[in-house]
Motif scaffolding. Sequence first.
Motif, PDB file in Angstrom:
ATOM      1  N   SER A   7      23.720 -42.589  14.292  1.00 55.68           N
ATOM      2  CA  SER A   7      24.739 -43.528  13.824  1.00 55.68           C
ATOM      3  C   SER A   7      26.097 -42.838  13.719  1.00 55.68           C
ATOM      4  N   VAL A   9      28.461 -43.185  11.720  1.00 59.14           N
ATOM      5  CA  VAL A   9      28.933 -42.923  10.364  1.00 59.14           C
ATOM      6  C   VAL A   9      28.678 -41.477   9.915  1.00 59.14           C
ATOM      7  N   TYR A  10      27.794 -40.773  10.612  1.00 56.35           N
ATOM      8  CA  TYR A  10      27.535 -39.379  10.268  1.00 56.35           C
ATOM      9  C   TYR A  10      28.583 -38.433  10.851  1.00 56.35           C
ATOM     10  N   ASN A  11      29.539 -38.987  11.574  1.00 56.57           N
ATOM     11  CA  ASN A  11      30.609 -38.182  12.183  1.00 56.57           C
ATOM     12  C   ASN A  11      31.988 -38.764  11.863  1.00 56.57           C
ATOM     13  N   VAL A  12      32.296 -38.923  10.599  1.00 55.64           N
ATOM     14  CA  VAL A  12      33.592 -39.467  10.211  1.00 55.64           C
ATOM     15  C   VAL A  12      34.667 -38.411  10.466  1.00 55.64           C
ATOM     16  N   MET A  49      34.802 -47.018   3.476  1.00 55.76           N
ATOM     17  CA  MET A  49      34.235 -47.297   4.804  1.00 55.76           C
ATOM     18  C   MET A  49      35.223 -46.812   5.854  1.00 55.76           C
ATOM     19  N   PRO A  50      34.739 -46.075   6.839  1.00 55.20           N
ATOM     20  CA  PRO A  50      35.656 -45.661   7.901  1.00 55.20           C
ATOM     21  C   PRO A  50      35.954 -46.828   8.834  1.00 55.20           C
ATOM     22  N   CYS A  51      37.045 -46.718   9.554  1.00 55.44           N
ATOM     23  CA  CYS A  51      37.340 -47.674  10.615  1.00 55.44           C
ATOM     24  C   CYS A  51      36.509 -47.286  11.832  1.00 55.44           C
ATOM     25  N   VAL A  52      36.212 -48.264  12.659  1.00 57.96           N
ATOM     26  CA  VAL A  52      35.450 -48.029  13.880  1.00 57.96           C
ATOM     27  C   VAL A  52      36.428 -48.079  15.043  1.00 57.96           C
ATOM     28  N   VAL A  91      35.267 -43.543  12.641  1.00 54.70           N
ATOM     29  CA  VAL A  91      34.086 -43.181  13.428  1.00 54.70           C
ATOM     30  C   VAL A  91      34.323 -43.713  14.829  1.00 54.70           C
ATOM     31  N   HIS A 107      30.998 -57.253  13.525  1.00 57.74           N
ATOM     32  CA  HIS A 107      31.488 -56.678  12.267  1.00 57.74           C
ATOM     33  C   HIS A 107      32.137 -57.758  11.400  1.00 57.74           C
TER      34      HIS A 107
END
Length: 175
Positions: A7, A9-12, A49-52, A91, A107
């Motif tokens: 996923s 999210v593990y690399n913000v 929450m990070p942006c995608v 991310v 989303h």
Amino acid sequence: MNNPMKSPVYNVKAVPVEKVFANEYNPNVVAPTEMKLLELSIWTDGFTMPCVCYYDKETDRYILVDGFHRYTVLKSSRRLYDRENGLLPVVVIDKDLSNRMSSTIRHNRARGTHNVELMCHIVAELTRAGMSDQWIMKNIGMDRDELLRLKQISGLADLFSNCEFSVPDTNSQQL
């Protein structure tokens, strides 16, 4: 079972907001009141929450897939920009345009809407906890009419015990 998908999210990453750009297809719109609430939320809680984004190597730009309003708030709020040193949590997904477009819609739609009954319960609990109407309006992002409607829907007399028949508007005189 071994799943090769990791996923995002593990690399913000902390990306300078100047390298991030909006996409041209996001149909989501947020009203000014909710934008103010988003700014308050990020100011109070930080980015949760990070942006995608999609990373375009050729232009060294990050193209938003999700998080346009968080991005906009960081760019427009001097206090947030300064506190975050102009960095936006991001991310990266590596998808073609059509898949990025569908991801944006997923989303947006997955966020849903607030359940009126649950919002009534929250307003009732906050009122019983001694929070003023002004506090509730500011911290939950409601205008006076919405707060009054939720109190009326709940039908609980004690929610009106310390009030006149309308929620005070700080910009006008009380009735």
